[in-house]
Scaffold this active site. Structure first.
Site, PDB file in Angstrom:
ATOM      1  N   TYR A 100       0.831  -1.159  -0.071  1.00 42.83           N
ATOM      2  CA  TYR A 100       0.099  -0.011  -0.101  1.00 42.83           C
ATOM      3  C   TYR A 100       0.979   1.329   0.111  1.00 42.83           C
ATOM      4  O   TYR A 100       1.693   1.636   1.097  1.00 42.83           O
ATOM      5  CB  TYR A 100      -0.696   0.074   1.126  1.00 42.83           C
ATOM      6  CG  TYR A 100      -1.860  -1.031   1.309  1.00 42.83           C
ATOM      7  CD1 TYR A 100      -2.308  -1.758   0.203  1.00 42.83           C
ATOM      8  CD2 TYR A 100      -2.464  -1.443   2.431  1.00 42.83           C
ATOM      9  CE1 TYR A 100      -3.172  -3.087   0.253  1.00 42.83           C
ATOM     10  CE2 TYR A 100      -3.316  -2.388   2.733  1.00 42.83           C
ATOM     11  CZ  TYR A 100      -3.762  -3.238   1.423  1.00 42.83           C
ATOM     12  OH  TYR A 100      -4.532  -4.227   1.670  1.00 42.83           O
ATOM     13  N   LEU A 248     -17.974  -3.287   2.661  1.00 41.31           N
ATOM     14  CA  LEU A 248     -18.972  -2.379   1.916  1.00 41.31           C
ATOM     15  C   LEU A 248     -19.044  -2.548   0.509  1.00 41.31           C
ATOM     16  O   LEU A 248     -19.388  -1.631  -0.213  1.00 41.31           O
ATOM     17  CB  LEU A 248     -18.867  -0.964   2.591  1.00 41.31           C
ATOM     18  CG  LEU A 248     -19.106  -0.786   3.921  1.00 41.31           C
ATOM     19  CD1 LEU A 248     -18.654   0.378   4.451  1.00 41.31           C
ATOM     20  CD2 LEU A 248     -20.482  -1.379   4.622  1.00 41.31           C
TER      21      LEU A 248
END
Length: 373
Positions: A100, A248
């Site tokens: 990341y 989500l």
């Protein structure tokens, strides 16, 4: 003369001691003030156990989007404040990875959690790289040793709680990876290890050598593939925790995304079929359905989606991402909602009637080829 010299030496010694005490007092005040800004964690979040050994808050915090994957990196001071706010609200599980950034997310998460290091669980990942823009996996022992030492330095810690193989490396047998993980545990560099997006057979092979504490893979009410491919059933049978990333559905289940939504330049979702304008328009069906369930319970769509995941089983731990303090608070309130078995059965029946449009990764892409191995 001797008495005068004695008094002068005593005066100098006294001044030196006073200055030392003042310096120590100032350092202690700074330390106390720094710690005072970080409150004790709230007891409002229930706890769950990963692999029978790592206790975490029932909802963790995915930190990737703070530095990577969703457009420009966010302000470091603001994200540090958000991470510490999450801790104040009861979150004890924080997820990152060396890729990341690369590296910048670990460089954010480590210092942010350093003052409370012994009170939190840090998960980071290894083995996924993008040389010259092409995805590759490398979980050779040499690569892992290099990666763990670099991650420890960036995270400013002596150990990592859960060290996860980001993607399965078909060139390195999973048994060899498990052996290396066992060595790292013995050395005290990690407490436990995990796999990400591994197939059920690989999980079983790894477990026979050195049991992983967790498997981290995508899972949400709109992406339920791992219920059917054996991954979640295998984790349950073997006592392995399941860490649900993208609970989500990469923002779909916030209710904020439709065919008119525009992603920032560099957002990874621009390459995913599920988030094209056409797919987003079609997938309002699942968004509207989840929103309708929430309305009946007085919950938002995000709270409903997270509460549904929490209700699936107690070895499942969702790690929703956010860079917004208001959304953080909203997400964590999901623990206040629950479902009966009858409600879950009815939801399951209705969800199976809804057709979800768009693959999560582009078919034939490196990303698509590297999951489920």
């Amino acid at each position: 003369m001797q008495r005068r010299a004695f008094l002068e030496r005593g005066l100098k010694a006294g001044l030196a001691l006073s200055m030392l005490n003042a310096s120590l007092a100032l350092a202690n005040d700074k330390k106390a003030n720094s710690q005072a800004r970080i409150k004790n964690p709230s007891k409002s979040l229930p706890k769950r156990i990963l692999g029978g050994k790592i206790e975490v808050s029932a909802l963790g915090l995915g930190c990737m989007g703070m530095s990577h994957g969703h457009g420009p990196a966010r302000d470091i001071k603001e994200m540090t404040k958000l991470i510490r706010q999450a801790y104040d609200l009861g979150v004890t599980f924080f997820d990152t990875a060396e890729i990341y950034g690369p590296h910048t997310n670990e460089e954010l998460v480590g210092p942010a959690l350093k003052p409370i290091r012994d009170k939190v669980v840090i998960g980071t990942k290894f083995g996924l790289y993008y040389p010259f823009g092409k995805q590759m996996q490398d979980s050779s022992k040499k690569s892992i040793i290099r990666a763990i030492d670099a991650s420890l330095k960036r995270l400013q810690t002596d150990y990592i709680d859960i060290y996860t193989q980001h993607r399965v490396d078909t060139d390195t047998p999973i048994e060899e990876v498990a052996d290396t993980m066992q060595e790292l545990v013995k050395q005290g560099k990690i407490r436990a290890w995990g796999l990400s997006e591994a197939g059920a057979k690989t999980i079983e092979r790894a477990h026979k050598v050195f049991a992983p504490a967790s498997v981290q893979s995508q899972y949400s009410i709109s992406f339920r593939e791992h219920e059917e491919d054996g991954v979640i059933p295998t984790c349950k049978r073997l006592g392995i925790g399941f860490v649900a990333y993208s609970p989500l559905d990469r923002g779909l289940l916030t209710g904020l995304m439709n065919e008119n939504y525009r992603f920032a330049a560099g957002d990874m979702r621009l390459a995913f079929p599920r988030y094209t304008p056409q797919a987003l328009k079609a997938n309002q069906a699942i968004v509207n359905f989840v929103a309708s369930i929430g309305k009946q319970k007085g919950a938002t769509i995000t709270q409903t989606a997270l509460a549904w995941l929490l209700a699936q089983d107690d070895f499942i731990v969702p790690i929703p991402e956010t860079t917004n303090p208001k959304h953080l608070i909203e997400n964590l309130k999901a623990v206040e909602f629950s479902f009966t078995q009858d409600e879950l059965a009815k939801i399951d029946e209705e969800v199976r009637k809804i057709v979800i449009v768009g693959e999560r990764f582009a078919p034939g892409s490196d990303a698509a080829k590297s999951v489920g191995l």
